[in-house]
Design a protein around this motif. Structure first.
Motif, mmCIF file in Angstrom:
data_model
loop_
_atom_site.group_PDB
_atom_site.id
_atom_site.type_symbol
_atom_site.label_atom_id
_atom_site.label_comp_id
_atom_site.label_asym_id
_atom_site.label_seq_id
_atom_site.Cartn_x
_atom_site.Cartn_y
_atom_site.Cartn_z
ATOM 1 N N LEU A 135 0.890 -1.162 0.000
ATOM 2 C CA LEU A 135 0.000 0.000 0.000
ATOM 3 C C LEU A 135 0.928 1.212 0.000
ATOM 4 O O LEU A 135 1.542 1.518 1.017
ATOM 5 C CB LEU A 135 -0.898 -0.005 1.249
ATOM 6 C CG LEU A 135 -1.971 1.077 1.319
ATOM 7 C CD1 LEU A 135 -3.048 0.866 0.258
ATOM 8 C CD2 LEU A 135 -2.597 1.141 2.713
ATOM 9 N N SER A 140 -1.158 5.452 -3.422
ATOM 10 C CA SER A 140 -2.293 4.525 -3.441
ATOM 11 C C SER A 140 -3.566 5.138 -2.864
ATOM 12 O O SER A 140 -4.673 4.787 -3.275
ATOM 13 C CB SER A 140 -1.952 3.269 -2.625
ATOM 14 O OG SER A 140 -0.837 2.599 -3.166
ATOM 15 N N CYS A 152 -9.223 4.705 -3.176
ATOM 16 C CA CYS A 152 -8.099 3.822 -3.520
ATOM 17 C C CYS A 152 -8.437 2.987 -4.751
ATOM 18 O O CYS A 152 -9.437 2.268 -4.770
ATOM 19 C CB CYS A 152 -7.772 2.904 -2.345
ATOM 20 S SG CYS A 152 -6.376 1.799 -2.653
ATOM 21 N N LEU A 154 -7.434 -0.162 -6.610
ATOM 22 C CA LEU A 154 -6.696 -1.386 -6.289
ATOM 23 C C LEU A 154 -5.729 -1.746 -7.422
ATOM 24 O O LEU A 154 -6.032 -1.565 -8.603
ATOM 25 C CB LEU A 154 -7.671 -2.542 -6.040
ATOM 26 C CG LEU A 154 -8.700 -2.317 -4.925
ATOM 27 C CD1 LEU A 154 -9.619 -3.525 -4.799
ATOM 28 C CD2 LEU A 154 -8.015 -2.020 -3.589
ATOM 29 N N SER A 155 -4.561 -2.260 -7.033
ATOM 30 C CA SER A 155 -3.530 -2.641 -8.010
ATOM 31 C C SER A 155 -2.520 -3.521 -7.279
ATOM 32 O O SER A 155 -2.638 -3.723 -6.055
ATOM 33 C CB SER A 155 -2.827 -1.382 -8.545
ATOM 34 O OG SER A 155 -1.893 -0.880 -7.590
ATOM 35 N N ALA A 158 -1.586 -1.695 -4.262
ATOM 36 C CA ALA A 158 -2.619 -1.209 -3.340
ATOM 37 C C ALA A 158 -3.529 -2.372 -2.974
ATOM 38 O O ALA A 158 -4.463 -2.698 -3.706
ATOM 39 C CB ALA A 158 -3.411 -0.078 -3.979
ATOM 40 N N ASP A 159 -3.231 -2.988 -1.832
ATOM 41 C CA ASP A 159 -3.984 -4.155 -1.369
ATOM 42 C C ASP A 159 -5.250 -3.709 -0.641
ATOM 43 O O ASP A 159 -5.213 -2.820 0.220
ATOM 44 C CB ASP A 159 -3.096 -4.987 -0.436
ATOM 45 C CG ASP A 159 -3.837 -6.175 0.142
ATOM 46 O OD1 ASP A 159 -4.066 -7.149 -0.613
ATOM 47 O OD2 ASP A 159 -4.203 -6.130 1.331
ATOM 48 N N GLU A 160 -6.364 -4.352 -0.953
ATOM 49 C CA GLU A 160 -7.662 -3.938 -0.405
ATOM 50 C C GLU A 160 -7.718 -4.084 1.115
ATOM 51 O O GLU A 160 -8.161 -3.172 1.820
ATOM 52 C CB GLU A 160 -8.791 -4.765 -1.047
ATOM 53 C CG GLU A 160 -10.164 -4.300 -0.611
ATOM 54 C CD GLU A 160 -11.300 -4.922 -1.420
ATOM 55 O OE1 GLU A 160 -12.456 -4.541 -1.166
ATOM 56 O OE2 GLU A 160 -11.028 -5.766 -2.301
ATOM 57 N N ILE A 176 -13.562 2.314 -2.732
ATOM 58 C CA ILE A 176 -12.667 1.374 -3.416
ATOM 59 C C ILE A 176 -13.131 1.148 -4.856
ATOM 60 O O ILE A 176 -14.333 1.002 -5.115
ATOM 61 C CB ILE A 176 -12.636 0.024 -2.659
ATOM 62 C CG1 ILE A 176 -12.091 0.232 -1.236
ATOM 63 C CG2 ILE A 176 -11.795 -1.013 -3.402
ATOM 64 C CD1 ILE A 176 -12.300 -0.943 -0.302
ATOM 65 N N THR A 178 -11.313 0.040 -9.151
ATOM 66 C CA THR A 178 -10.119 -0.281 -9.929
ATOM 67 C C THR A 178 -10.065 0.651 -11.131
ATOM 68 O O THR A 178 -11.081 0.891 -11.783
ATOM 69 C CB THR A 178 -10.117 -1.746 -10.406
ATOM 70 O OG1 THR A 178 -10.281 -2.598 -9.264
ATOM 71 C CG2 THR A 178 -8.787 -2.103 -11.067
#
Length: 312
Positions: A135, A140, A152, A154-155, A158-160, A176, A178
């Motif tokens: 993260l 992020s 955020c 996610l990628s 960048a962890d949920e 959240i 993507t």
């Protein structure tokens, strides 16, 4: 609670080049066919000119040199490993690239204390690196500090679950989604949220085209509008010129500035410039070498300092 700050921490590069460890999922990076020493010299010149422009309008820029001991080509982007908060908290973040983890230097926190800022607590998320969860700070996480919402995309960086943990610790509501970009005809996640969106006091700049899921896109827009932000959309082409990588800061006499690179500014339409100018003045600087090799731009170079002053 403030959305903007007058104080910025920036790291002057000593070994800047294209970081081969981040290039695997940062599709904004490109190699330049010149020597690394020449790349670093150009990056230093761009950095110095940028700092000068910020200081000229009254932004308090604290500059620290990177050290030559650690091979940290991306040290110029400190916002990925640290964030500073008004309650005196400092957050340290887990980084995807191993050579970026060396950027976390305790003496940089010491420097802020020397400058009269108070650090009361350190929230350290870096142990997540051992389990390959990441993260990357305000790369992020885009914070609406006033409305206590955090956005955020996610990628791999960048962890949920980590993001939700951050939101719980700092009392933010998580938004959240993507965001994608087209790479060789594939839609792949954008490595950092802050290249596709920026939240300022009264507006947000965002590449809505990068949020492929319509429900997610609507949810993001609804949150921004509910909090009174004018939503200024940019195209994917403009995003690739780093038009999403902006930051609003405060200069002398509390005047607000929207800071970006020359490439970002040049990519904007006259209508977008008119809309942004209704909110605040724009400040831009040529960061071509840093953008090309680093795959990051003006916002990535600035770690906002929101810490309280000692004794207040």
């Amino acid at each position: 609670m403030h959305q903007t700050t007058n104080t910025i921490l920036m790291i002057r590069p000593v070994n800047f080049r294209m970081n081969e460890q981040t290039a695997v999922n940062n599709y904004f990076q490109e190699d330049l066919d010149i020597k690394n020493s020449e790349i670093n010299a150009k990056a230093q010149a761009e950095f110095d000119a940028f700092v000068e422009k910020l200081r000229a309008v009254g932004v308090n820029v604290i500059v620290e040199d990177d050290d030559k001991v650690n091979d940290t080509p991306d040290s110029i982007f400190p916002n990925n490993w640290v964030s500073f908060h008004e309650n005196g908290d400092v957050a340290l973040y887990p980084m995807f690239a191993e050579n970026r983890r060396k950027e976390r230097r305790e003496e940089l926190l010491d420097r802020l204390e020397e400058e009269g800022f108070e650090i009361t607590n350190i929230m350290d998320y870096t142990s997540a690196e051992e389990d390959h969860f990441f993260l990357e700070g305000t790369g992020s996480i885009i914070m609406d500090r006033v409305h206590k919402k955090a956005y955020c995309a996610l990628s791999p960086r960048a962890d949920e679950e980590l993001f939700i943990e951050f939101c719980e610790d700092f009392d933010y509501f998580p938004v959240i989604f993507t965001a994608y970009q087209t790479v060789d005809d594939d839609r792949l996640p954008i490595y950092h949220t802050n290249v596709m969106m920026c939240i300022a006091e009264t507006f947000a700049v965002i590449c809505l085209d990068s949020i492929d899921d319509k429900k997610e896109r609507k949810n993001v827009v609804d949150h921004l509008k509910k909090d009174g932000k004018e939503v200024i959309a940019i195209t994917e082409a403009q995003m690739h010129s780093f038009a999403g990588n902006m930051l609003q800061v405060r200069g002398a006499d509390e005047k607000r500035y929207l800071v970006m690179s020359k490439a970002a500014h040049d990519s904007l339409t006259s209508m977008q410039i008119a809309k942004l100018s209704m909110h605040c003045e724009m400040l831009y600087s040529d960061l071509e070498t840093i953008e090309t090799c680093g795959g990051g731009s003006a916002r990535c170079m600035m770690a906002e300092v929101f810490l309280p002053k000692a004794g207040r």
